[in-house]
Design a protein around this motif. Structure first.
Motif, PDB file in Angstrom:
ATOM      1  N   SER A   1      -3.243  12.157   6.326  1.00  0.00           N
ATOM      2  CA  SER A   1      -3.145  10.738   6.650  1.00  0.00           C
ATOM      3  C   SER A   1      -3.857   9.863   5.626  1.00  0.00           C
ATOM      4  O   SER A   1      -3.812   8.642   5.733  1.00  0.00           O
ATOM      5  CB  SER A   1      -3.714  10.472   8.053  1.00  0.00           C
ATOM      6  N   CYS A   2      -4.533  10.495   4.659  1.00  0.00           N
ATOM      7  CA  CYS A   2      -5.035   9.758   3.497  1.00  0.00           C
ATOM      8  C   CYS A   2      -3.967   9.697   2.414  1.00  0.00           C
ATOM      9  O   CYS A   2      -3.627   8.642   1.906  1.00  0.00           O
ATOM     10  CB  CYS A   2      -6.289  10.431   2.939  1.00  0.00           C
ATOM     11  N   LYS A   3      -3.458  10.891   2.049  1.00  0.00           N
ATOM     12  CA  LYS A   3      -2.354  10.990   1.093  1.00  0.00           C
ATOM     13  C   LYS A   3      -1.438  12.106   1.571  1.00  0.00           C
ATOM     14  O   LYS A   3      -1.893  13.210   1.879  1.00  0.00           O
ATOM     15  CB  LYS A   3      -2.861  11.289  -0.321  1.00  0.00           C
ATOM     16  N   VAL A   4      -0.156  11.822   1.612  1.00  0.00           N
ATOM     17  CA  VAL A   4       0.782  12.759   2.218  1.00  0.00           C
ATOM     18  C   VAL A   4       0.845  14.078   1.461  1.00  0.00           C
ATOM     19  O   VAL A   4       1.137  15.129   2.055  1.00  0.00           O
ATOM     20  CB  VAL A   4       2.182  12.107   2.301  1.00  0.00           C
ATOM     21  N   THR A   5       0.533  14.084   0.162  1.00  0.00           N
ATOM     22  CA  THR A   5       0.578  15.322  -0.616  1.00  0.00           C
ATOM     23  C   THR A   5      -0.471  16.336  -0.158  1.00  0.00           C
ATOM     24  O   THR A   5      -0.356  17.524  -0.475  1.00  0.00           O
ATOM     25  CB  THR A   5       0.380  15.026  -2.101  1.00  0.00           C
TER      26      THR A   5
ATOM     27  N   SER B   1       0.822  -1.211   0.000  1.00  0.00           N
ATOM     28  CA  SER B   1       0.000   0.000   0.000  1.00  0.00           C
ATOM     29  C   SER B   1       0.857   1.262   0.000  1.00  0.00           C
ATOM     30  O   SER B   1       1.870   1.360   0.689  1.00  0.00           O
ATOM     31  CB  SER B   1      -0.912   0.018   1.217  1.00  0.00           C
ATOM     32  N   VAL B   2       0.405   2.255  -0.793  1.00  0.00           N
ATOM     33  CA  VAL B   2       1.052   3.557  -0.840  1.00  0.00           C
ATOM     34  C   VAL B   2       0.196   4.615  -0.141  1.00  0.00           C
ATOM     35  O   VAL B   2       0.586   5.773  -0.045  1.00  0.00           O
ATOM     36  CB  VAL B   2       1.310   3.972  -2.308  1.00  0.00           C
ATOM     37  N   TYR B   3      -0.958   4.203   0.391  1.00  0.00           N
ATOM     38  CA  TYR B   3      -1.920   5.153   0.956  1.00  0.00           C
ATOM     39  C   TYR B   3      -1.653   5.384   2.437  1.00  0.00           C
ATOM     40  O   TYR B   3      -1.077   4.556   3.130  1.00  0.00           O
ATOM     41  CB  TYR B   3      -3.341   4.643   0.721  1.00  0.00           C
ATOM     42  N   GLY B   4      -2.120   6.521   2.919  1.00  0.00           N
ATOM     43  CA  GLY B   4      -1.912   6.885   4.311  1.00  0.00           C
ATOM     44  C   GLY B   4      -2.735   6.031   5.264  1.00  0.00           C
ATOM     45  O   GLY B   4      -3.664   5.322   4.862  1.00  0.00           O
ATOM     46  N   PRO B   5      -2.427   6.107   6.562  1.00  0.00           N
ATOM     47  CA  PRO B   5      -3.078   5.228   7.539  1.00  0.00           C
ATOM     48  C   PRO B   5      -4.572   5.487   7.697  1.00  0.00           C
ATOM     49  O   PRO B   5      -5.317   4.549   7.986  1.00  0.00           O
ATOM     50  CB  PRO B   5      -2.317   5.501   8.836  1.00  0.00           C
ATOM     51  N   PHE B   6      -5.037   6.736   7.534  1.00  0.00           N
ATOM     52  CA  PHE B   6      -6.484   6.951   7.653  1.00  0.00           C
ATOM     53  C   PHE B   6      -7.208   6.341   6.463  1.00  0.00           C
ATOM     54  O   PHE B   6      -8.306   5.792   6.614  1.00  0.00           O
ATOM     55  CB  PHE B   6      -6.809   8.437   7.762  1.00  0.00           C
ATOM     56  N   ALA B   7      -6.614   6.426   5.280  1.00  0.00           N
ATOM     57  CA  ALA B   7      -7.203   5.749   4.125  1.00  0.00           C
ATOM     58  C   ALA B   7      -7.264   4.239   4.370  1.00  0.00           C
ATOM     59  O   ALA B   7      -8.269   3.589   4.060  1.00  0.00           O
ATOM     60  CB  ALA B   7      -6.393   6.048   2.868  1.00  0.00           C
ATOM     61  N   THR B   8      -6.211   3.693   4.942  1.00  0.00           N
ATOM     62  CA  THR B   8      -6.199   2.260   5.255  1.00  0.00           C
ATOM     63  C   THR B   8      -7.249   1.924   6.298  1.00  0.00           C
ATOM     64  O   THR B   8      -7.895   0.862   6.234  1.00  0.00           O
ATOM     65  CB  THR B   8      -4.806   1.836   5.745  1.00  0.00           C
TER      66      THR B   8
END
Length: 502
Positions: free
Chosen positions: A275-279, A171-178
């Motif tokens: 925390s979804c995407k670092v950008t 996974s490349v997604y942030g922890p809240f997305a996970t």
């Protein structure tokens, strides 16, 4: 100034073009498996698909037609935009008229589109199968940042649904997305279609939530719907594509709207966005810039509250996700997508230089271009946002996020969603058309969307479009922005006044 002939063309063409564009997108969504749409197995209690499955050439043509018609319709509707509109926090006469125009049926079309979206299956990529797989791995006690789908049990009906080229990718997604993916996995269980449908509900709510926030913050209903709600490119790419970027964009918009009144809540939401995407960290930076410019006396107090609240969210989520949360992000940062201008340079340099050295050159040049674009976009958007801290934060969110997506060596259509979620707050300008050209070019480039299921001819044609005309369209956008910024081509007549009171 809009000419009478253009008004006639706009009225006769824009609405039918929008209807056809939305219709084609929804048709692809309800159709069976295709080169644009992965199969999701048994439907369970979630909506199913039509028996009809369009051939690769047909589905490609349908999506190209939908996106090009949609771009034309949006451009025609933009020609009726006034040069100055009300902004965030301005609850004056324009906002009041805007809300009256929405009542009582202002939400009928958006809600209907949202319901129709929930009857479709996502298309345009296979990212939603990745979301389901990472959520499944997490729900079953695994680490999606350490375990790729191919290393999980091949008998698992959800994880085994991941398609190339992502089968060996963590996974490349942030922890809240996970965390959200894990929640939808608990709801959907071992059924891929049910899991994906639960994710689609979150996507539709996020899309409608952005509209609600933009309207409540004072942007005119026409501009919000032209650029966001009734924009077939945003709807097709973000909503029907079911990308996590839409959730992150919604969280970012909430943070921007709350920043003026409640720095604590804004910090919490900004922490969830990053925390979804670092950008999406650009949202936090933009909020701080807005306060520095307009709330200097209370800047320290606001900034400390905001940053502390963001840390309260970010730290536990990253501790929960584990130490490998950034592993794939670090590996992916040197990727170069086919549709960006950087691919042309990379292929030119490969040969005289090694692949690694060519990527290094591209990376540093991209940083330089991004900084230049920040300057150009800052100049081009001067006077387009309301003269408040929140207006400045929205403006700088657009400037920073757009500079990144335009300059990044690896960029995809759905990376533009934060730009389009904030653009309605700014007054109409040439920037609308420039960004529309960019989004249309990227949308067309990534049709049909999957890397499997195509005939050799469709694959050859789609790759030619992605690798040949679209990178030059990116160069055109860079040049157009430069020309517009240096010539002061904004259509606004004067800077917006600050809001009358807090």
């Amino acid at each position: 100034m809009t000419t009478p002939r253009l008004v006639v063309v706009r009225d006769r063409v824009a609405t039918p073009a929008l209807v056809v564009s939305f219709g084609l997108l929804l048709l692809v969504g309800v159709a069976g498996e295709s080169a644009a749409k992965p199969g999701l197995g048994p439907r369970g209690w979630a909506p199913g698909d039509l028996v009809w499955a369009p051939a690769p050439a047909l589905v490609t043509g349908l999506l190209w037609a939908a996106y090009l018609l949609g771009a034309v319709a949006v451009w025609l509707r933009l020609q009726g935009e006034p040069s100055v509109v009300s902004g965030v926090g301005m609850l004056g006469a324009v906002a009041a008229r805007s809300r009256r125009r929405l009542a009582p049926g202002g939400w009928a079309v958006p809600v209907a589109l949202g319901v129709l979206a929930l009857l479709t299956g996502p298309f345009g990529s296979a990212d939603h199968t990745n979301y389901a797989a990472y959520g499944r791995i997490s729900a079953l006690g695994g680490d999606p940042y350490l375990t790729p789908p191919s290393a999980w049990s091949p008998a698992d009906p959800v994880v085994s649904g991941v398609e190339p080229p992502w089968t060996d990718t963590v996974s490349v997604y942030g922890p809240f997305a996970t965390l959200l993916q894990t929640l939808t996995s608990h709801l959907g269980g071992s059924n891929v279609r049910e899991t994906v449908w639960c994710w689609q509900v979150l996507i539709v709510l996020a899309w409608l939530g952005v509209r609600f926030l933009l309207l409540r913050s004072g942007a005119t209903a026409r501009r919000v719907d032209t650029l966001w709600t009734l924009n077939p490119l945003v709807f097709g790419i973000g909503v029907l594509g079911a990308h996590v970027d839409l959730v992150a964009a919604a969280l970012g918009v909430v943070a921007l709207v709350l920043a003026a009144r409640n720095p604590l809540a804004a910090g919490l939401l900004a922490g969830l966005a990053v925390s979804c995407k670092v950008t999406y960290g650009v949202v936090g930076l933009a909020v701080l810039v807005g306060w520095w410019a307009h709330e200097r006396a209370s800047f320290t107090r606001r900034a400390l509250t905001f940053v502390a609240a963001a840390v309260v969210v970010v730290a536990p989520l990253h501790l929960w996700a584990g130490p490998h949360v950034f592993d794939q992000l670090d590996r992916a940062r040197r990727s170069i997508s086919f549709a960006t201008p950087w691919r042309l340079l990379y292929e030119l340099l490969t040969g005289p230089l090694t692949s690694g050295d060519a990527r290094t050159v591209v990376t540093w040049l991209a940083v330089a271009v991004a900084l230049l674009l920040v300057v150009l976009l800052a100049r081009l958007t001067r006077g387009l946002a309301p003269g408040t801290a929140t207006g400045a934060a929205v403006r700088w969110t657009l400037v920073l996020s757009t500079a990144y997506t335009l300059a990044a060596p690896y960029s995809l259509p759905w990376y533009d969603l934060l730009t389009w979620a904030t653009l309605p707050v700014l007054a109409a300008s040439v920037l609308d058309t420039i960004l529309l050209v960019r989004l249309a070019a990227m949308a067309v480039a990534y049709v049909p969307g999957r890397v499997v299921g195509m005939t050799p001819t469709v694959e050859r044609v789609s790759l030619w479009v992605r690798r040949t005309p679209v990178p030059y369209a990116g160069l055109l956008v860079w040049g157009w922005l430069t020309l517009a910024a240096t010539r002061g081509s904004s259509r606004t007549s004067e800077p917006r006044p600050p809001a009358p009171g807090r």
